[in-house]
Each structure stands twice: as structure tokens, then as C-alpha cells.
Motif scaffolding. Structure first.
Motif, PDB file in Angstrom:
ATOM      1  N   LEU A  87     -18.191  75.376 -39.420  1.00 24.33           N
ATOM      2  CA  LEU A  87     -18.293  75.956 -38.002  1.00 24.33           C
ATOM      3  C   LEU A  87     -16.781  75.598 -37.249  1.00 24.33           C
ATOM      4  CD1 LEU A  87     -21.671  74.940 -36.724  1.00 24.33           C
ATOM      5  CD2 LEU A  87     -20.999  76.774 -38.426  1.00 24.33           C
ATOM      6  N   GLN A  88     -16.103  76.605 -36.942  1.00 28.14           N
ATOM      7  CA  GLN A  88     -14.922  76.810 -36.164  1.00 28.14           C
ATOM      8  C   GLN A  88     -15.145  76.747 -34.626  1.00 28.14           C
ATOM      9  OE1 GLN A  88     -11.082  77.627 -38.087  1.00 28.14           O
ATOM     10  NE2 GLN A  88     -11.037  79.390 -36.515  1.00 28.14           N
ATOM     11  N   MET A  89     -14.588  76.008 -33.956  1.00 25.30           N
ATOM     12  CA  MET A  89     -14.520  76.012 -32.574  1.00 25.30           C
ATOM     13  C   MET A  89     -13.326  76.009 -31.791  1.00 25.30           C
ATOM     14  SD  MET A  89     -17.932  73.633 -32.009  1.00 25.30           S
ATOM     15  CE  MET A  89     -18.179  73.917 -30.199  1.00 25.30           C
ATOM     16  N   VAL A  90     -13.399  76.422 -30.570  1.00 25.15           N
ATOM     17  CA  VAL A  90     -12.334  76.261 -29.696  1.00 25.15           C
ATOM     18  C   VAL A  90     -12.843  75.612 -28.540  1.00 25.15           C
ATOM     19  CG1 VAL A  90     -10.275  77.396 -28.437  1.00 25.15           C
ATOM     20  CG2 VAL A  90     -11.431  78.565 -30.352  1.00 25.15           C
ATOM     21  N   SER A  91     -13.217  74.274 -28.622  1.00 25.36           N
ATOM     22  CA  SER A  91     -13.899  73.539 -27.511  1.00 25.36           C
ATOM     23  C   SER A  91     -12.922  73.483 -26.558  1.00 25.36           C
ATOM     24  CB  SER A  91     -14.034  71.968 -28.149  1.00 25.36           C
ATOM     25  OG  SER A  91     -15.099  72.309 -29.326  1.00 25.36           O
ATOM     26  N   SER A  92     -13.489  73.177 -25.251  1.00 24.63           N
ATOM     27  CA  SER A  92     -13.171  72.927 -23.947  1.00 24.63           C
ATOM     28  C   SER A  92     -13.303  71.607 -23.428  1.00 24.63           C
ATOM     29  CB  SER A  92     -13.662  74.066 -23.088  1.00 24.63           C
ATOM     30  OG  SER A  92     -15.008  73.618 -22.749  1.00 24.63           O
ATOM     31  N   ALA A 133     -11.709  68.525 -38.491  1.00 26.82           N
ATOM     32  CA  ALA A 133     -10.396  68.449 -38.139  1.00 26.82           C
ATOM     33  C   ALA A 133     -10.049  68.909 -36.766  1.00 26.82           C
ATOM     34  CB  ALA A 133      -9.450  68.971 -39.197  1.00 26.82           C
ATOM     35  N   ALA A 134      -8.978  68.575 -36.105  1.00 25.35           N
ATOM     36  CA  ALA A 134      -8.385  69.322 -35.000  1.00 25.35           C
ATOM     37  C   ALA A 134      -7.030  69.136 -35.296  1.00 25.35           C
ATOM     38  CB  ALA A 134      -8.690  68.563 -33.796  1.00 25.35           C
ATOM     39  N   PHE A 135      -6.421  69.832 -36.313  1.00 26.35           N
ATOM     40  CA  PHE A 135      -4.976  69.517 -36.746  1.00 26.35           C
ATOM     41  C   PHE A 135      -4.191  70.450 -35.648  1.00 26.35           C
ATOM     42  CE2 PHE A 135      -3.175  68.828 -40.926  1.00 26.35           C
ATOM     43  CZ  PHE A 135      -3.962  68.022 -41.280  1.00 26.35           C
ATOM     44  N   THR A 136      -2.723  69.885 -35.265  1.00 22.03           N
ATOM     45  CA  THR A 136      -2.094  70.509 -34.311  1.00 22.03           C
ATOM     46  C   THR A 136      -1.505  71.825 -35.034  1.00 22.03           C
ATOM     47  OG1 THR A 136      -0.150  69.416 -35.101  1.00 22.03           O
ATOM     48  CG2 THR A 136      -1.310  68.068 -33.215  1.00 22.03           C
ATOM     49  N   TYR A 137      -0.887  72.634 -34.401  1.00 19.49           N
ATOM     50  CA  TYR A 137      -0.602  73.977 -34.929  1.00 19.49           C
ATOM     51  C   TYR A 137       0.711  73.910 -35.700  1.00 19.49           C
ATOM     52  CZ  TYR A 137       0.621  78.870 -35.216  1.00 19.49           C
ATOM     53  OH  TYR A 137       0.793  80.094 -35.729  1.00 19.49           O
ATOM     54  N   GLY A 153      -9.813  75.812 -33.772  1.00 21.11           N
ATOM     55  CA  GLY A 153      -8.849  76.859 -34.069  1.00 21.11           C
ATOM     56  C   GLY A 153      -8.572  77.640 -32.976  1.00 21.11           C
ATOM     57  N   GLY A 154      -7.575  77.425 -32.182  1.00 19.39           N
ATOM     58  CA  GLY A 154      -7.154  78.512 -31.209  1.00 19.39           C
ATOM     59  C   GLY A 154      -6.512  77.691 -30.124  1.00 19.39           C
ATOM     60  N   THR A 155      -6.208  78.304 -28.856  1.00 17.62           N
ATOM     61  CA  THR A 155      -5.554  77.952 -27.787  1.00 17.62           C
ATOM     62  C   THR A 155      -6.667  77.387 -26.861  1.00 17.62           C
ATOM     63  OG1 THR A 155      -3.718  79.100 -27.963  1.00 17.62           O
ATOM     64  CG2 THR A 155      -3.963  78.121 -25.812  1.00 17.62           C
ATOM     65  N   HIS A 156      -6.711  75.832 -26.216  1.00 20.28           N
ATOM     66  CA  HIS A 156      -7.540  75.320 -25.682  1.00 20.28           C
ATOM     67  C   HIS A 156      -7.289  75.236 -24.169  1.00 20.28           C
ATOM     68  CE1 HIS A 156      -9.614  73.595 -29.431  1.00 20.28           C
ATOM     69  NE2 HIS A 156      -8.382  73.814 -29.794  1.00 20.28           N
ATOM     70  N   GLY A 207      -4.417  73.609 -22.832  1.00 18.88           N
ATOM     71  CA  GLY A 207      -3.085  74.059 -23.339  1.00 18.88           C
ATOM     72  C   GLY A 207      -2.536  73.633 -24.721  1.00 18.88           C
ATOM     73  N   ARG A 208      -3.441  72.745 -25.211  1.00 23.91           N
ATOM     74  CA  ARG A 208      -3.217  72.572 -26.791  1.00 23.91           C
ATOM     75  C   ARG A 208      -3.581  73.652 -27.477  1.00 23.91           C
ATOM     76  NH1 ARG A 208      -5.689  67.303 -30.053  1.00 23.91           N
ATOM     77  NH2 ARG A 208      -4.948  68.052 -32.016  1.00 23.91           N
ATOM     78  N   ARG A 209      -2.801  74.052 -28.662  1.00 23.95           N
ATOM     79  CA  ARG A 209      -3.150  74.858 -29.700  1.00 23.95           C
ATOM     80  C   ARG A 209      -3.380  73.994 -31.039  1.00 23.95           C
ATOM     81  NH1 ARG A 209       0.238  80.159 -31.893  1.00 23.95           N
ATOM     82  NH2 ARG A 209      -1.427  81.074 -32.847  1.00 23.95           N
ATOM     83  N   THR A 210      -4.539  74.547 -31.575  1.00 17.73           N
ATOM     84  CA  THR A 210      -4.905  73.974 -32.691  1.00 17.73           C
ATOM     85  C   THR A 210      -4.957  74.864 -34.078  1.00 17.73           C
ATOM     86  OG1 THR A 210      -7.453  74.232 -32.284  1.00 17.73           O
ATOM     87  CG2 THR A 210      -6.135  71.884 -32.126  1.00 17.73           C
ATOM     88  N   TRP A 211      -4.646  74.523 -35.282  1.00 18.56           N
ATOM     89  CA  TRP A 211      -4.281  75.354 -36.310  1.00 18.56           C
ATOM     90  C   TRP A 211      -5.466  76.157 -36.700  1.00 18.56           C
ATOM     91  CZ3 TRP A 211      -0.881  78.270 -38.410  1.00 18.56           C
ATOM     92  CH2 TRP A 211      -1.074  78.499 -39.607  1.00 18.56           C
TER      93      TRP A 211
END
Length: 273
Positions: free
Chosen positions: A6-11, A184-188, A216-219, A222-226
Motif C-alpha cells: 500500500l502506497q500512501m502520502v501520509s500527513s 519505507a519512506a525513501f527520500t526523493y 510516495g509524493g509531496t507531503h 514539504g518533504r517529498r518521498t520517492w
């Protein structure tokens, strides 16, 4: 057995993240998944690294753990809960980054605390997990899962930065795993360079499937994960992948495929170290 990353863009909003996780688990279950894995920090991508400390729960007791147990029980599936922070006795300034697993009955069957703590500084972005996290014991953790058809699978646990340390995965191959899981929450920048490369390498060298659910996305912080959550087979072939955004990434966990690869190229039996 069908498995799902499951891919998320958590807040920073825990309630929102739990609701999105529940919706994605339900989607995976409706598509026939029997084992589902959430990403690292599915419950919180805070505005500050210390935000996770206020969320840390006692092992076996807390709303996050209760919610995940209930989801596993509701949908009758194996649920790998990405990661969540657990309290460190006597140390309110640190938590463990813990991956917990629940059976289809909602019973916790495994706990793995992240061993390797990430540190990165490229002059623009800086991360140091040791400022708020304690590393877990250097002990590999695997568990046995059973499909509805009666097959048994040995599943090894790891978390994000662990991916760069192949000795952990080698240790998990005694006896060999059928599936390696890497929430994971890999950096971009690090993900763009190394994520798929390392996941496929772990699949190839250990001749087993790899399940990698990611942020996976922009949180909002301000962090963007890969992102690029994926499932790879024992030959290193990517069976399914999603680049960015929320997604259910699914494929089959095929014991026959692993047996075929290990028979044709018996590298695991050729090890000398």
C-alpha cells in the motif's frame, strides 16, 4: 497467495492517515489480497522529527495498534503495519521505529524494530534518525504466514534504510525466506538513485520475492518521498509498481517460481561465507 503493497502520502493528521490506511486495506482485501503491507510512518509524517514521540505507544497497548489489529480481523488477512513509534522505557526523548504484524484473527505475531538508523546531508536536506529513535537489537525477525489454500510462507522483516545492508537479508535466509518485506519512506534523491536497484538486488541475491510499500509524493510538511512501491520476483523481475500517489500494488506470491529459480541456479547452496 495475493499480496499487496500500500502506497500512501501520509500527513501530520493521524486520524486522516488511519482513515486512508483503512480504505486502502479494504481495497486490497476486495481484490483478494491475503497479505497487505503499509509503508513506513503510515500513521504520521510530522512537521518536526519530534512529533512522533508524542504518538509513541506502549507495546501492545494503544489506538494505532488497536486499529491495525481490528483491520486485520475485519478483513481476515495478514497485516504488516508499516511502522509506528513505540515507547522506550526510561527515555522519553526517543522511540523505536517498529514494524508490527497481525494475523487474520487480529493477533500480533511479530515485532521488528529498525536496526539501521538513517543519516543524510547533501547540504540542502538533512536527516538524522538517531536524534529521536533508538535502534532495535541486531536480531533478524521473520514469521510464518499461511494462505487460505493452506500454503505456508516464511516472511522476513526489514525497514527502509535496512535495504542498504545485505547482511541482514542474508541472516534472514537461515532458513530461506519466501518473501522479504521493506516498508519505507525513501527520500526523493536517494530513492531516485537506489530504490529499485537495491530492492531487485535483494530479490536476486536471496532468490525470493520482495514486497516494498512506500510513502510516495509531496507531503504537507514539504518533504517529498520517492514512492515506487513495488513487488519483485526471485529473478528480480518487477511484477507491479506505482510511481507516486496513493495506490494498491498487487501481485502473486508464487512458491513454485522461487523453487524454479533456486533449482536452475542454486546459488543459496553455493555460499561459502
Amino acid at each position: 497467495m495475493k499480496i499487496a503493497a500500500l502506497q500512501m502520502v501520509s500527513s501530520p493528521d493521524v486520524s486522516h492517515n488511519l482513515a486512508r490506511a483503512a480504505a486502502l486495506v479494504a481495497q486490497a482485501a476486495a481484490r483478494g489480497a491475503e497479505l497487505v503491507a503499509l509503508p513506513e510512518y503510515f500513521c504520521l509524517m510530522g512537521r518536526r522529527d519530534t512529533d512522533k514521540l508524542a504518538l509513541a505507544e506502549r507495546p501492545g497497548d494503544g489506538p494505532l495498534q488497536d486499529a491495525l489489529a481490528a483491520l486485520a480481523r475485519k478483513h481476515g488477512l495478514w497485516l504488516i503495519g508499516g511502522t509506528l513509534p513505540l515507547q522506550v522505557p526510561g527515555d522519553p526523548d526517543h522511540a523505536t521505529n517498529s514494524c508490527l504484524v497481525w494475523s487474520p484473527e487480529g493477533r500480533q505475531v511479530a515485532r521488528y524494530d529498525k536496526i539501521h538508523l538513517f543519516r543524510f546531508d547533501d547540504g540542502e536536506r538533512r536527516y538524522d534518525e538517531a536524534a529521536t529513535l533508538c535502534a532495535g537489537p541486531a536480531t533478524p525477525v521473520a514469521f510464518e504466514a499461511h494462505s487460505r489454500a493452506g500454503e505456508s510462507f516464511r516472511i522476513g522483516l526489514s525497514i527502509c534504510y535496512d535495504l542498504r545492508f545485505p547482511e541482514l537479508y542474508r541472516a534472514l535466509m537461515h532458513p530461506p525466506c519466501d518473501l522479504l518485506v521493506v516498508p519505507a519512506a525513501f527520500t526523493y534523491p536517494t530513492g531516485q538513485a537506489h530504490w529499485e536497484l537495491l530492492l531487485r538486488a535483494r530479490a536476486v541475491e536471496n532468490q525470493c520475492h520482495v514486497l516494498a510499500p512506500a510513502q510516495g509524493g509531496t507531503h504537507e510538511n514539504g518533504r517529498r518521498t520517492w514512492g515506487h512501491s513495488l513487488i519483485a520476483d526471485p529473478w528480480g523481475e518487477v511484477l507491479a509498481m506505482q510511481a507516486e500517489g496513493e495506490a494498491v500494488v498487487m501481485a502473486g506470491l508464487n512458491l513454485a517460481r522461487a523453487a524454479e529459480v533456486r533449482q536452475q541456479l542454486p546459488a543459496l547452496t553455493h555460499r561459502r561465507i
